[in-house]
Design a protein around this motif. Structure first.
Motif, mmCIF file in Angstrom:
data_model
loop_
_atom_site.group_PDB
_atom_site.id
_atom_site.type_symbol
_atom_site.label_atom_id
_atom_site.label_comp_id
_atom_site.label_asym_id
_atom_site.label_seq_id
_atom_site.Cartn_x
_atom_site.Cartn_y
_atom_site.Cartn_z
ATOM 1 N N LEU A 1 2.493 10.623 8.224
ATOM 2 C CA LEU A 1 1.535 10.336 9.017
ATOM 3 C C LEU A 1 0.750 8.815 9.474
ATOM 4 C CD1 LEU A 1 -0.773 11.139 5.945
ATOM 5 C CD2 LEU A 1 -0.959 12.563 7.235
ATOM 6 N N LEU A 2 1.549 7.963 9.168
ATOM 7 C CA LEU A 2 1.640 6.841 9.744
ATOM 8 C C LEU A 2 3.046 6.277 10.630
ATOM 9 C CD1 LEU A 2 0.506 4.756 6.615
ATOM 10 C CD2 LEU A 2 -0.894 5.425 8.505
ATOM 11 N N LYS A 3 3.514 7.802 11.115
ATOM 12 C CA LYS A 3 4.612 7.777 12.117
ATOM 13 C C LYS A 3 5.021 6.124 13.428
ATOM 14 C CE LYS A 3 4.323 11.309 14.767
ATOM 15 N NZ LYS A 3 4.942 12.684 15.102
ATOM 16 N N CYS B 1 0.632 -1.764 0.326
ATOM 17 C CA CYS B 1 -0.064 0.221 0.011
ATOM 18 C C CYS B 1 0.832 1.109 0.130
ATOM 19 C CB CYS B 1 -0.940 -0.351 0.975
ATOM 20 S SG CYS B 1 -1.898 1.233 1.210
ATOM 21 N N ILE B 2 0.770 2.163 -1.105
ATOM 22 C CA ILE B 2 1.496 3.106 -0.512
ATOM 23 C C ILE B 2 0.131 4.767 -0.258
ATOM 24 C CG2 ILE B 2 2.763 4.722 -2.755
ATOM 25 C CD1 ILE B 2 3.932 2.223 -2.245
ATOM 26 N N VAL B 3 1.536 4.805 0.731
ATOM 27 C CA VAL B 3 0.020 6.363 1.020
ATOM 28 C C VAL B 3 0.183 7.198 0.911
ATOM 29 C CG1 VAL B 3 -1.014 4.554 2.494
ATOM 30 C CG2 VAL B 3 0.757 5.433 3.280
ATOM 31 N N GLY B 4 -0.230 8.518 1.598
ATOM 32 C CA GLY B 4 0.841 10.397 1.697
ATOM 33 C C GLY B 4 -0.315 11.275 1.774
ATOM 34 N N ALA B 5 0.243 12.027 1.662
ATOM 35 C CA ALA B 5 -1.053 13.545 1.987
ATOM 36 C C ALA B 5 -1.540 13.596 0.524
ATOM 37 C CB ALA B 5 -0.551 14.755 2.484
ATOM 38 N N HIS B 6 -2.665 14.710 -0.230
ATOM 39 C CA HIS B 6 -3.075 14.731 -1.330
ATOM 40 C C HIS B 6 -1.754 15.653 -1.576
ATOM 41 C CE1 HIS B 6 -5.764 15.729 -4.154
ATOM 42 N NE2 HIS B 6 -5.422 17.258 -3.820
ATOM 43 N N LYS C 1 3.222 -0.909 4.217
ATOM 44 C CA LYS C 1 2.550 0.477 3.914
ATOM 45 C C LYS C 1 3.968 1.037 3.640
ATOM 46 C CE LYS C 1 -2.072 1.152 5.387
ATOM 47 N NZ LYS C 1 -2.384 -0.152 6.569
ATOM 48 N N TYR C 2 3.636 2.399 2.293
ATOM 49 C CA TYR C 2 4.747 2.723 1.709
ATOM 50 C C TYR C 2 4.017 4.373 1.857
ATOM 51 C CZ TYR C 2 7.374 -1.461 1.669
ATOM 52 O OH TYR C 2 7.550 -2.898 2.386
ATOM 53 N N GLU C 3 5.087 4.909 3.016
ATOM 54 C CA GLU C 3 4.440 6.210 2.451
ATOM 55 C C GLU C 3 5.871 6.706 1.864
ATOM 56 O OE1 GLU C 3 2.978 10.228 5.998
ATOM 57 O OE2 GLU C 3 3.090 8.375 6.392
ATOM 58 N N VAL C 4 4.351 8.302 1.277
ATOM 59 C CA VAL C 4 5.569 9.170 0.414
ATOM 60 C C VAL C 4 5.241 10.056 1.300
ATOM 61 C CG1 VAL C 4 5.508 10.040 -2.358
ATOM 62 C CG2 VAL C 4 4.542 8.013 -1.690
ATOM 63 N N ILE C 5 6.481 11.473 1.065
ATOM 64 C CA ILE C 5 6.415 12.337 1.923
ATOM 65 C C ILE C 5 7.732 12.696 1.089
ATOM 66 C CG2 ILE C 5 8.050 11.424 3.497
ATOM 67 C CD1 ILE C 5 6.427 13.519 5.240
ATOM 68 N N ARG C 6 7.087 14.574 0.695
ATOM 69 C CA ARG C 6 8.532 15.662 -0.162
ATOM 70 C C ARG C 6 8.798 16.252 0.752
ATOM 71 N NH1 ARG C 6 5.849 17.171 -5.097
ATOM 72 N NH2 ARG C 6 3.831 16.802 -3.808
ATOM 73 N N LYS C 7 10.146 16.994 0.618
ATOM 74 C CA LYS C 7 10.961 17.666 1.027
ATOM 75 C C LYS C 7 9.439 19.309 1.778
ATOM 76 C CE LYS C 7 14.874 20.984 3.009
ATOM 77 N NZ LYS C 7 16.048 20.710 2.585
ATOM 78 N N GLU C 8 9.252 19.303 0.351
ATOM 79 C CA GLU C 8 7.949 20.869 0.188
ATOM 80 C C GLU C 8 6.949 20.327 0.886
ATOM 81 O OE1 GLU C 8 6.274 20.277 -4.363
ATOM 82 O OE2 GLU C 8 8.484 20.101 -3.891
ATOM 83 N N ASP D 1 -10.587 6.235 -3.578
ATOM 84 C CA ASP D 1 -11.069 7.165 -4.158
ATOM 85 C C ASP D 1 -12.547 7.926 -2.453
ATOM 86 O OD1 ASP D 1 -11.986 9.988 -4.820
ATOM 87 O OD2 ASP D 1 -13.695 8.841 -6.136
ATOM 88 N N PRO D 2 -11.919 8.040 -1.855
ATOM 89 C CA PRO D 2 -12.672 8.022 -0.106
ATOM 90 C C PRO D 2 -13.662 8.938 -0.346
ATOM 91 C CG PRO D 2 -10.784 8.973 0.449
ATOM 92 C CD PRO D 2 -10.353 8.599 -1.212
ATOM 93 N N LYS D 3 -14.026 9.973 -1.496
ATOM 94 C CA LYS D 3 -14.852 11.503 -1.127
ATOM 95 C C LYS D 3 -15.839 10.696 -2.786
ATOM 96 C CE LYS D 3 -11.888 14.219 0.556
ATOM 97 N NZ LYS D 3 -10.969 15.512 1.079
ATOM 98 N N GLY D 4 -15.265 9.731 -3.229
ATOM 99 C CA GLY D 4 -16.147 9.460 -4.175
ATOM 100 C C GLY D 4 -15.997 11.010 -6.018
#
Length: 165
Positions: A126-128, A7-12, A113-120, A40-43
């Motif tokens: 989210l899942l620390k 599962c690849i997760v991360g913020a919008h 799960k593998y979380e995507v997070i960028r410096k910017e 697509d949790p918000k449909g």
């Protein structure tokens, strides 16, 4: 089904889809069969065109509509009220993929799960505190293991060692 699932997760707008599409292309070029499931949790995703026949059939109440064309088959299914990734994997995946990649579903327990997070983004993970977090895909964040968001080959090689047959 005894198919590896990640599962690849991360913020919008963190770069999840961009990274996943590059990863899929790399894995496909090496001959792997990949199934991708986008949450697509918000449909909000547009999956059919209003006014077209398949749209009308679904709007009329069909439990499932299958749109078959020469280059793809699309299935629209009214999900159970509380569907889970397990339900999708057990009931809706066809064929025999080598790997299933979920995008999203960060709330669902029991999947690596593998979380995507960028410096910017200037945020923390989210899942620390989640035991499901197995790695971070990043351009700066210190986590073990970390994978370079700009080098999906590095992550692919890891997947080949840890998950793929």
């Amino acid at each position: 089904m005894d198919i590896p699932v990640i599962c690849i997760v991360g913020a919008h707008n963190s770069g999840k889809t961009t990274f996943i599409t590059k990863l899929i292309s790399l894995l496909k070029s090496e001959g792997y069969k990949i199934t991708a499931v986008k949450h697509d949790p918000k449909g909000k995703a547009v999956t059919d065109t209003p006014g077209k026949d398949s749209f009308k059939m679904y709007q009329a109440g069909a439990d499932q509509v299958i749109l078959a064309s020469p280059d793809k088959i699309t299935s629209y299914i009214r999900p159970e009220k509380n569907y889970t990734p397990e339900y999708i994997i057990e009931n809706l995946i066809v064929g025999d993929p080598d790997l299933i990649i979920l995008e999203g579903f960060k709330w669902f327990d029991g999947i690596d799960k593998y979380e995507v997070i960028r410096k910017e983004e200037k945020r923390d993970l989210l899942l620390k505190d989640s035991p499901d977090l197995k790695g971070v895909i990043t351009d700066y964040y210190g986590f073990n293991p970390s994978f370079d968001i700009n080098d999906p080959v590095q992550f692919m090689e890891y997947l080949k060692r840890e998950y793929l047959r």
